[in-house]
Design a protein around this motif. Structure first.
Motif, PDB file in Angstrom:
ATOM      1  N   MET A 206       4.850   7.773  -4.305  1.00 13.39           N
ATOM      2  CA  MET A 206       5.822   6.881  -3.713  1.00 13.39           C
ATOM      3  C   MET A 206       5.022   5.439  -2.688  1.00 13.39           C
ATOM      4  O   MET A 206       3.529   6.282  -2.573  1.00 13.39           O
ATOM      5  CB  MET A 206       6.410   7.450  -2.004  1.00 13.39           C
ATOM      6  N   ALA A 207       5.550   4.829  -3.230  1.00 16.50           N
ATOM      7  CA  ALA A 207       4.945   3.401  -2.604  1.00 16.50           C
ATOM      8  C   ALA A 207       4.540   2.993  -1.021  1.00 16.50           C
ATOM      9  O   ALA A 207       5.161   3.297  -0.774  1.00 16.50           O
ATOM     10  CB  ALA A 207       5.178   1.604  -3.139  1.00 16.50           C
ATOM     11  N   LYS A 208       3.688   2.348  -0.798  1.00 16.53           N
ATOM     12  CA  LYS A 208       3.436   2.506   0.952  1.00 16.53           C
ATOM     13  C   LYS A 208       3.531   1.283   1.267  1.00 16.53           C
ATOM     14  O   LYS A 208       2.331   0.419   0.800  1.00 16.53           O
ATOM     15  CB  LYS A 208       2.321   3.101   1.375  1.00 16.53           C
ATOM     16  N   ARG A 209       4.175   0.703   2.208  1.00 14.56           N
ATOM     17  CA  ARG A 209       3.281  -0.648   2.953  1.00 14.56           C
ATOM     18  C   ARG A 209       2.639  -0.317   4.313  1.00 14.56           C
ATOM     19  O   ARG A 209       3.334   0.965   4.736  1.00 14.56           O
ATOM     20  CB  ARG A 209       4.421  -1.496   2.773  1.00 14.56           C
ATOM     21  N   PHE A 210       1.891  -1.868   4.224  1.00 15.45           N
ATOM     22  CA  PHE A 210       1.869  -1.466   6.432  1.00 15.45           C
ATOM     23  C   PHE A 210       1.419  -0.476   6.440  1.00 15.45           C
ATOM     24  O   PHE A 210       1.647   0.898   7.744  1.00 15.45           O
ATOM     25  CB  PHE A 210       2.943  -1.725   6.937  1.00 15.45           C
ATOM     26  N   THR A 211       0.486   0.270   5.562  1.00 20.04           N
ATOM     27  CA  THR A 211      -0.657   1.115   5.459  1.00 20.04           C
ATOM     28  C   THR A 211      -1.915   0.901   6.866  1.00 20.04           C
ATOM     29  O   THR A 211      -2.116  -0.591   7.243  1.00 20.04           O
ATOM     30  CB  THR A 211      -0.825   2.196   4.747  1.00 20.04           C
TER      31      THR A 211
ATOM     32  N   LYS B  11      14.464  -1.011   0.996  1.00 22.18           N
ATOM     33  CA  LYS B  11      13.257  -1.451   0.900  1.00 22.18           C
ATOM     34  C   LYS B  11      12.335  -0.568   0.911  1.00 22.18           C
ATOM     35  O   LYS B  11      10.523  -0.728   1.376  1.00 22.18           O
ATOM     36  CB  LYS B  11      12.828  -2.625   1.277  1.00 22.18           C
ATOM     37  N   GLY B  12      12.496   0.865   1.581  1.00 25.30           N
ATOM     38  CA  GLY B  12      11.402   1.866   1.826  1.00 25.30           C
ATOM     39  C   GLY B  12      11.507   1.672   3.513  1.00 25.30           C
ATOM     40  O   GLY B  12      12.341   1.286   4.383  1.00 25.30           O
TER      41      GLY B  12
ATOM     42  N   ILE C 285       5.809   2.023   6.474  1.00 25.49           N
ATOM     43  CA  ILE C 285       6.652   1.943   5.233  1.00 25.49           C
ATOM     44  C   ILE C 285       6.451   2.202   4.212  1.00 25.49           C
ATOM     45  O   ILE C 285       5.331   2.525   3.355  1.00 25.49           O
ATOM     46  CB  ILE C 285       7.375   0.629   5.448  1.00 25.49           C
ATOM     47  N   VAL C 286       7.086   4.040   3.949  1.00 21.56           N
ATOM     48  CA  VAL C 286       7.112   4.797   2.676  1.00 21.56           C
ATOM     49  C   VAL C 286       8.440   4.131   1.627  1.00 21.56           C
ATOM     50  O   VAL C 286       9.204   4.264   2.149  1.00 21.56           O
ATOM     51  CB  VAL C 286       6.759   5.614   2.804  1.00 21.56           C
ATOM     52  N   GLY C 287       7.989   3.848   0.546  1.00 22.42           N
ATOM     53  CA  GLY C 287       8.798   3.984  -0.431  1.00 22.42           C
ATOM     54  C   GLY C 287       9.242   2.769  -1.278  1.00 22.42           C
ATOM     55  O   GLY C 287       8.543   1.869  -1.336  1.00 22.42           O
ATOM     56  N   GLU C 288      10.055   3.055  -2.154  1.00 21.35           N
ATOM     57  CA  GLU C 288      10.471   1.405  -3.185  1.00 21.35           C
ATOM     58  C   GLU C 288       9.922   0.451  -2.483  1.00 21.35           C
ATOM     59  O   GLU C 288      10.869  -0.253  -2.049  1.00 21.35           O
ATOM     60  CB  GLU C 288      10.763   1.854  -4.198  1.00 21.35           C
ATOM     61  N   ASP C 289       9.521  -1.400  -2.812  1.00 21.82           N
ATOM     62  CA  ASP C 289       9.594  -2.376  -2.387  1.00 21.82           C
ATOM     63  C   ASP C 289      10.468  -3.311  -4.200  1.00 21.82           C
ATOM     64  O   ASP C 289       9.696  -2.876  -4.717  1.00 21.82           O
ATOM     65  CB  ASP C 289       8.498  -2.631  -2.878  1.00 21.82           C
TER      66      ASP C 289
END
Lengths: 245, 81
Positions: free
Chosen positions: A1-6, B5-6, B69-73
């Motif tokens: 799973m891709a993570k953003r804002f980590t 988007k997550g 935020i976890v999930g596909e972008d």
């Protein structure tokens, strides 16, 4: 799973000791994000203050020193002069910078030391139990101004940035806040600019961050942010105070 | 269902229950829990994942780095194809 804002890499995976809703957590994270983005984690030396942020070195994963109360700019001066290629910044609260450390900050600025100062202003002494600071607003009740702060007996809120803008050694002064996502991102931009000023050898800079202290303001965290937005910015207007970069 | 988007992944043990994320959420997808965590504090939970569009404002306002935020972008996926 891709993570953003980590979590930023230079912030340790550790819970902070700060109260719920404290602005120090936000300021710490923004600093770490900026340092990661500039890629200078290995060349950074931070100087931690005395105050709530005295244990900042427990949360930052880069070199940090501790200085006596208010003497942070003096220690930073020494570090920067010995290691001029490092990114040296001080992290100070308002009790540290605007009360006991007034002499140090003014003379470090006047000498035009090539430093960055992160000044977290919450208008109260947090660590020692909510006493009045020089930056406390008029009409604010604290442990040592029980009938609220009155100008006749306790004087007026001290505006360090306005006081320092006429010093020739000072290059960049900006006041920001953390009361909304927009202001948080603006604070990050200001920190990045301050660091860039230093890395370009353009001199002394201060970023003042208006921060909440829900515990000693006697408000919940959401109300504290609203107080900054409605009351605190009236006394301490947000914006660039000086920019001669 | 709204395109996602997550979603925020909130660390229950890291959360101090300040409620800033709940206040700032434009879609009102977060709420404070009824239960308490090991610190004895209420924590934020994603109660309406369908409403969440993964904007990340909750992460920006979190003083404790408790949210990711976890999930596909979606944006990146489109760029790849």
């Amino acid at each position: 799973m891709a993570k953003r804002f980590t979590r930023p890499e230079s912030m340790k995976d550790k819970a902070t000791h700060y109260c719920p809703g404290c602005g120090h957590g936000l300021a710490h994270r923004l600093l770490c994000e900026v340092i990661d983005e500039m890629g200078c984690r290995e060349t950074t030396v931070a100087i931690a203050p005395v105050g709530c942020a005295v244990l900042a070195y427990d949360y930052w994963d880069f070199d940090t020193m501790e200085a006596p109360h208010g003497r942070t700019p003096a220690v930073a001066t020494g570090v920067k002069r010995v290691l001029p290629d490092r990114l040296v910044f001080t992290y100070q609260g308002d009790g540290d910078l605007a009360a006991i450390g007034t002499a140090e900050i003014i003379h470090a600025g006047n000498r035009g030391e090539n430093l960055s100062v992160i000044f977290v202003n919450n208008g109260v002494y947090g660590m020692t139990g909510g006493q009045m600071a020089p930056t406390t607003l008029l009409g604010q009740r604290t442990a040592t101004s029980q009938f609220t702060r009155r100008s006749a007996t306790e004087g007026f809120p001290l505006k360090i940035l306005e006081m320092m803008k006429d010093l020739k050694g000072v290059s960049y002064l900006e006041r920001t806040s953390v009361h909304s996502p927009k202001e948080v991102l603006n604070t990050k931009r200001a920190i990045a600019k301050s660091f860039k000023t230093q890395l370009d050898n353009k001199g002394f800079s201060i970023v003042e961050i208006l921060s909440p202290c829900p515990t000693y303001w006697g408000l919940d965290p959401v109300e504290s942010m609203k107080r900054i937005e409605t009351e605190v910015v009236q006394e301490y207007p947000i914006g660039v105070i000086k920019d001669s970069v | 269902m709204a395109k996602q988007k997550g979603k925020p992944d909130i660390s229950i043990e890291r959360c101090k229950g300040c409620g800033l994320c709940v206040e700032v959420c434009p879609k009102k997808a977060l709420e404070m829990s009824e239960k308490i965590n090991d610190r004895g504090l209420k924590y934020a939970v994603l109660t309406a994942p369908d409403k969440c569009n993964g904007c990340g404002l909750c992460v920006i306002m979190c003083p404790d780095c408790a949210i990711e935020i976890v999930g596909e972008d979606e944006g990146k996926e489109k760029g790849k194809s």
